[in-house]
Design an enzyme around this catalytic site. Structure first.
Site, PDB file in Angstrom:
ATOM      1  CD  GLU A 134      65.012 -16.708  53.030  1.00  0.00           C
ATOM      2  OE1 GLU A 134      62.850 -17.067  53.031  1.00  0.00           O
ATOM      3  OE2 GLU A 134      64.987 -15.677  53.549  1.00  0.00           O
ATOM      4  CD  GLU A 165      55.972 -17.995  56.157  1.00  0.00           C
ATOM      5  OE1 GLU A 165      57.251 -17.370  55.624  1.00  0.00           O
ATOM      6  OE2 GLU A 165      57.031 -18.685  57.422  1.00  0.00           O
ATOM      7  N   GLY A 219      60.545 -23.943  58.790  1.00  0.00           N
ATOM      8  CA  GLY A 219      59.240 -23.818  59.001  1.00  0.00           C
ATOM      9  C   GLY A 219      57.954 -24.085  57.553  1.00  0.00           C
ATOM     10  CB  ALA A 220      55.902 -21.512  56.749  1.00  0.00           C
ATOM     11  CG  MET A 221      59.599 -19.948  50.964  1.00  0.00           C
ATOM     12  SD  MET A 221      61.360 -18.719  52.014  1.00  0.00           S
ATOM     13  CE  MET A 221      61.132 -17.772  51.026  1.00  0.00           C
ATOM     14  CD  GLU A 222      59.397 -15.276  53.800  1.00  0.00           C
ATOM     15  OE1 GLU A 222      59.443 -16.503  53.778  1.00  0.00           O
ATOM     16  OE2 GLU A 222      60.689 -13.896  53.385  1.00  0.00           O
ATOM     17  CG  ASN A 223      58.258 -19.597  48.037  1.00  0.00           C
ATOM     18  OD1 ASN A 223      59.677 -18.868  48.322  1.00  0.00           O
ATOM     19  ND2 ASN A 223      58.151 -20.368  48.600  1.00  0.00           N
ATOM     20  CG  HIS A 275      58.274 -13.247  55.071  1.00  0.00           C
ATOM     21  ND1 HIS A 275      58.630 -11.838  55.684  1.00  0.00           N
ATOM     22  CD2 HIS A 275      58.091 -14.343  55.994  1.00  0.00           C
ATOM     23  CE1 HIS A 275      59.648 -12.605  56.150  1.00  0.00           C
ATOM     24  NE2 HIS A 275      59.245 -13.535  56.672  1.00  0.00           N
ATOM     25  CD  GLU A 335      62.571 -13.990  57.850  1.00  0.00           C
ATOM     26  OE1 GLU A 335      61.605 -14.088  58.650  1.00  0.00           O
ATOM     27  OE2 GLU A 335      62.728 -14.435  56.812  1.00  0.00           O
TER      28      GLU A 335
HETATM   29  N1  PHE Z   1      61.621 -16.779  54.800  1.00  0.00           N
HETATM   30  C1  PHE Z   1      61.488 -17.831  55.658  1.00  0.00           C
HETATM   31  C2  PHE Z   1      60.861 -17.914  57.254  1.00  0.00           C
HETATM   32  O1  PHE Z   1      61.373 -17.012  57.971  1.00  0.00           O
HETATM   33  C3  PHE Z   1      62.828 -19.148  56.764  1.00  0.00           C
HETATM   34  C4  PHE Z   1      63.086 -19.453  55.544  1.00  0.00           C
HETATM   35  C5  PHE Z   1      64.654 -19.786  55.498  1.00  0.00           C
HETATM   36  C6  PHE Z   1      62.635 -20.658  54.873  1.00  0.00           C
HETATM   37  C7  PHE Z   1      65.008 -20.612  54.836  1.00  0.00           C
HETATM   38  C8  PHE Z   1      63.152 -21.392  53.637  1.00  0.00           C
HETATM   39  C9  PHE Z   1      64.934 -21.208  53.868  1.00  0.00           C
HETATM   40  O2  PHE Z   1      59.586 -16.621  56.910  1.00  0.00           O
HETATM   41 ZN    ZN Z   2      60.030 -14.751  58.111  1.00  0.00          ZN
END
Ligand code: PHE
Ligand code: ZN
Length: 881
Positions: free
Chosen positions: A126, A303, A266-270, A306, A325
């Site tokens: 992302e 996360e 902070g983190a990523m919701e893959n 998400h 978001e």
């Molecule tokens: N989508 C993530 C979140 O809000 C934030 C994020 C954006 C992480 C871009 C990495 C790069 O949970």
């Molecule tokens: Zn988010």
């Protein structure tokens, strides 16, 4: 790739994709020096697209080794290579495209795409990182099923993870091995992830309410395996909460979280495989504070949430970022309110909003919750899109009511499951279930700026009618000179002498049928509007405005000291009570900045605070908040232009004047330190520690006798990080030699524990005592500091700018110049982090003339350099007048 004049992406130019991707097969031959990626994309031309439609495959900084269409090398005339990637023309209606690319993860310091962190290989896609891995339609409205085969050295990378379920794994010759992952849910490329590493797996289980068994797995470096309990417990709480509060259930057999040291956010919701900044996973009472525990829990929840708000229903394009978001922040705020912080959560959130989002909305980077143009999407992961976006959702709920709102959410998830949609789609659903006209409400998504609300009342004793007058006005923002009225829910109540609420009847228009109530939501939808409350036997002693902070506005209700003090003493809405105290304190600081000490007001504040300290009915956690002054950041917003050093001085002077006479009362109200020094993650224990620490900080700040010695004792005797850290923070502005001793001790204890050492970096960089520049240099030379690591860089440069006013804002501009130099250095390594950290340099318009000119000059100089698109965008917008 440097690009000085970034081109704009416009919402008005959105077009649905001409091609669908039916399936994607990815093979990774992983290696930190050179990774080979083979991709097999099955595409089909969309019905609406003409036969001439070309297929856009995005790609950035890639080495293309092979391109085949339906098993053949394409005709060179049908392939265009440009700055965006590849454009394929003359394709049949369906085609299979094979692409081989080569990457150098080791050289990737931008931390987008495939990179190395610690000993692991990992990805961040992302918003547009997937195009740094392979050529693909890298846009959120192209969803497809992924099958991913990972191949790597078995000894170095025993763990191989990707999204979905693992369907195959095995040994290969030459000490290599492989794993194959399939994700049954179609997803956009930004949700793709892989991890290869030598990691410990700490696991648990969760049974969903419909009986699905889910394996929960947290992957961390081996030495951190005993710091995962809190993350796992938080995850289980979040999963249960989403079922109970929102009716959302998990949908795969496994949920994985991987902690990495180098992460931009902070983190990523893959999907099924979250990647986390290690800071939001690892915790033990000895190494993490209560606030860290709360943050970890909320990021884990965010996360996880998400999975529905973002993954199952995703964004059509990046202008819709707040669709996922704003909604997900709203959901995680609800979770923390109901499970962890209760009444004080709203206060924490409003504090953040005022300190960070309001300034953004009032500055050169202001943009709507749904922007309509951008040069670099990375720069739109903002407080406005996230936090104001959540406020917009909260207002919707206030307007249509909790039950209808919940039905709307259910319908939204059902109707759009598997689709990529817009914020308009979201509001449409809410309009449909509520039967309300939300036409005007949508303006919250498109109009930037924080509305100013003025409010007043007039009581007619003869008729028993209270007239409530409201007016709104939003100041202009870049690109939006003309502002229009918004639909604003204003929640209010009336308090009697004894603090109880007065009932009355809201007469809205011709209908006289609303029953008497003691709290109302007034809906302001024009520039000016009046409302009438009937049936009052007497004038209220005080009006409790904007209860629960029912709208993200700045309010001027012109209330006098007595009325506000009455609210501080009695209001049953925790937010409104706290806000009344904030208003009084803010006024006292403003008076001092303007050179006129308001001794009467300060004395009234002392009296009000004394009463709070005596009132055993006030919960510790709320009392701690009530004893807090508005932040420096927030106070800066009270002035057109200000001297930040003077504002800091005035703030400290008010703190001293108000609280110095209360030294004994503060001691008397201090919770028993030994009793609460246990690191228990309960609301009660955390509340007691907040109060304990707030009182300690106040006592040191007002120079109370023995306070510094008490802080030193607290530091030395503490078994929890919460108490140790608070003691350090309390003496951080003290000139007593004890400050240096304690900080040195902390550095010795934690020099090999980067996440804890970050707290030391932050204290040292943020302290205004001594020679801050020499100290800054030393910090950057410290063996624990590593330039490309975002956590380290943020820990040093962030507090230097936010708290070290004396040095950052040194009148000769030295602080600004230093900063610009560091940013330029960082930009070459990590543009995203550089652009984020550059934001304080765009605040020049709000500084007094000399500093303003100094800061602007530095920004102009930066603009002349060869910058990344990320940083160039912030600098250019920051310079616009
Ligand atoms: N989508 C993530 C979140 O809000 C934030 C994020 C954006 C992480 C871009 C990495 C790069 O949970
Ligand atoms: Zn988010």
């Amino acid at each position: 790739m440097k690009d000085a004049a970034p081109s704009m992406v416009l919402l008005s130019e959105y077009r649905a994709p001409d091609w669908c991707v039916e399936h994607l097969d990815l093979h990774f031959a992983l290696d930190p020096a050179e990774t080979r990626v083979e991709s097999r994309i099955r595409v089909r031309r969309a019905e609406r697209a003409g036969p001439g439609a070309a297929l856009r495959l995005h790609g950035q900084d890639l080495e293309l080794l092979r391109l085949e269409i339906d098993g053949k090398e394409p005709d060179p005339d049908s392939v265009t290579v440009d700055a965006e990637g590849l454009l394929l023309a003359g394709l049949p209606e369906t085609a299979v495209i094979r692409i081989e690319t080569s990457l150098r993860p080791e050289a990737n310091t931008a931390l987008e795409g495939l990179y190395v962190s610690g000993g692991s290989l990992c990805t961040q896609c992302e918003a547009e990182g997937f195009r740094r891995i392979t050529y693909f339609p890298d846009r959120p409205d192209v969803l497809t099923r992924y099958r991913v085969r990972l191949e790597a050295d078995a000894a170095r990378y025993p763990v191989l993870l990707a999204n979905g379920n693992r369907v195959d794994a095995g040994e290969l010759p030459g000490g290599r091995h492989y794993a194959v992952w399939e994700d049954p849910f179609p997803k956009p490329s930004y949700l793709f992830a892989l991890v290869a590493g030598d990691l410990a797996c700490v696991s648990d289980r969760f049974t969903t309410r419909s009986g699905r068994e889910v394996a929960l797995e947290v992957y961390v470096e081996h030495h951190n395996r005993d710091r995962c309990d809190h993350a796992l417990a938080s995850l289980k709480r979040a999963m249960r909460y989403d079922e109970e509060a929102f009716g959302r259930e998990y949908d795969l057999d496994v949920y994985m979280i991987v902690a990495v040291d180098d992460f931009n956010m902070g983190a990523m919701e893959n999907k099924g495989l979250n990647l986390f900044n290690a800071k939001y996973v690892l915790a033990s009472p000895e190494t993490a504070t209560d606030d860290d525990y709360v943050h970890i829990e909320s990021v884990i929840a965010h996360e996880y949430f998400h999975n529905w708000s973002g993954n199952r229903v995703t964004c059509r394009d990046w202008f819709q970022l707040s669709l996922k978001e704003g909604l997900t922040v709203f959901r995680d705020q609800e979770f923390t309110t109901d499970c962890t912080l209760f009444g004080v959560k709203r206060i924490d959130d409003v504090q953040r909003l005022r300190a960070f989002q309001f300034p953004e909305d009032a500055g050169p980077l202001a943009h709507p919750v749904r922007p309509d143009h951008y040069a670099e999407i990375n720069n739109f992961y903002t407080m406005t899109v996230y936090e104001k976006g959540a406020e917009v959702i909260r207002m919707l709920r206030a307007l249509i009511g909790r039950d209808v709102f919940r039905r709307g959410l259910d319908l939204y998830f059902e109707r759009f499951d598997g689709q990529a949609v817009t914020t308009d789609d979201f509001v449409d659903v809410m309009a449909e279930v509520s039967g309300r006209d939300l036409g005007l409400f949508r303006r919250w998504y498109t109009q930037a700026g924080t509305p100013r609300l003025s409010a007043g009342t007039r009581f007619d004793a003869e008729t028993g009618v209270l007239q409530v007058d409201l007016a709104q006005q939003t100041p202009p923002t870049p690109g939006q000179k003309e502002k229009h009225p918004l639909h604003i829910p204003v929640r209010l109540a009336l308090l009697d002498r004894d603090g109880s609420r007065l009932p009355a009847q809201l007469v809205d228009g011709p209908e006289m049928s609303t029953p008497a109530m003691s709290e109302w939501v007034l809906e302001l939808s024009a520039d000016k509007q009046s409302f009438k409350l009937h049936g009052l036997r007497k004038a209220p002693a005080a009006v409790s405005w904007l209860r629960g902070f029912s709208a993200p506005v700045s309010l001027d209700a012109g209330q006098g000291t007595d009325e506000l003090a009455h609210l501080v003493a009695h209001d049953d809405d925790a937010f409104a009570r706290w806000d009344a105290a904030q208003t009084l304190l803010r006024r006292a600081v403003i008076a001092r900045v303007e050179g006129a000490i308001d001794a009467t007001l300060e004395a009234a504040l002392t009296t009000a605070m004394a009463a709070l300290l005596e009132d055993s009915a006030v919960e510790p956690v709320l009392l701690a908040a009530l004893l807090e002054l508005p932040s420096h950041r927030e106070l800066m917003e009270s002035f057109e232009r200000a001297d930040p050093v003077a504002v800091d001085g005035a703030r400290r002077a008010v703190e001293k004047a108000v609280f110095a006479p209360l030294a004994e009362r503060l001691v008397a109200r201090t919770p028993d330190r030994k009793r609460w020094d246990d690191g228990a993650f309960t609301a009660e224990a955390m509340g007691q520690r907040r109060l304990l620490n707030r009182i300690l900080a106040l006592r040191v700040a007002v120079g109370a006798e023995g306070a510094v010695a008490e802080a030193a004792r607290q530091y030395r005797e503490a078994s929890s990080q919460t108490l140790a850290m608070a003691a350090l923070a309390a003496v951080n502005e003290s000139t007593d030699p004890v400050r240096g001793e304690l900080l040195a001790d902390f550095e010795r204890r934690y020099r090999n524990d980067p996440l804890v050492l970050d707290k030391w970096f932050a204290l040292e960089a943020g302290s205004q005592v001594g020679d801050g520049f020499a100290r800054l240099e030393r910090l950057l030379e410290h063996p624990g500091f590593r330039w490309p690591n975002p956590n380290r860089v943020r820990a040093v440069l962030g507090p230097f700018m936010a708290q070290n006013h004396r040095h950052f804002h040194q009148a000769d501009g030295t602080g600004y110049r230093r900063l610009a130099g560091y940013l330029e250095q960082l930009d070459a390594l990590n543009p995203q982090t550089a652009a984020r950290l550059a934001q304080p340099l765009t605040r020049w318009q709000r500084l007094e003339p000399n500093r303003s000119a100094q800061m602007r000059a530095v920004l102009e100089q930066l603009a002349g350099k060869d910058l990344s698109r990320d940083l160039a965008d912030v600098v250019q917008r920051g310079l616009a007048r």
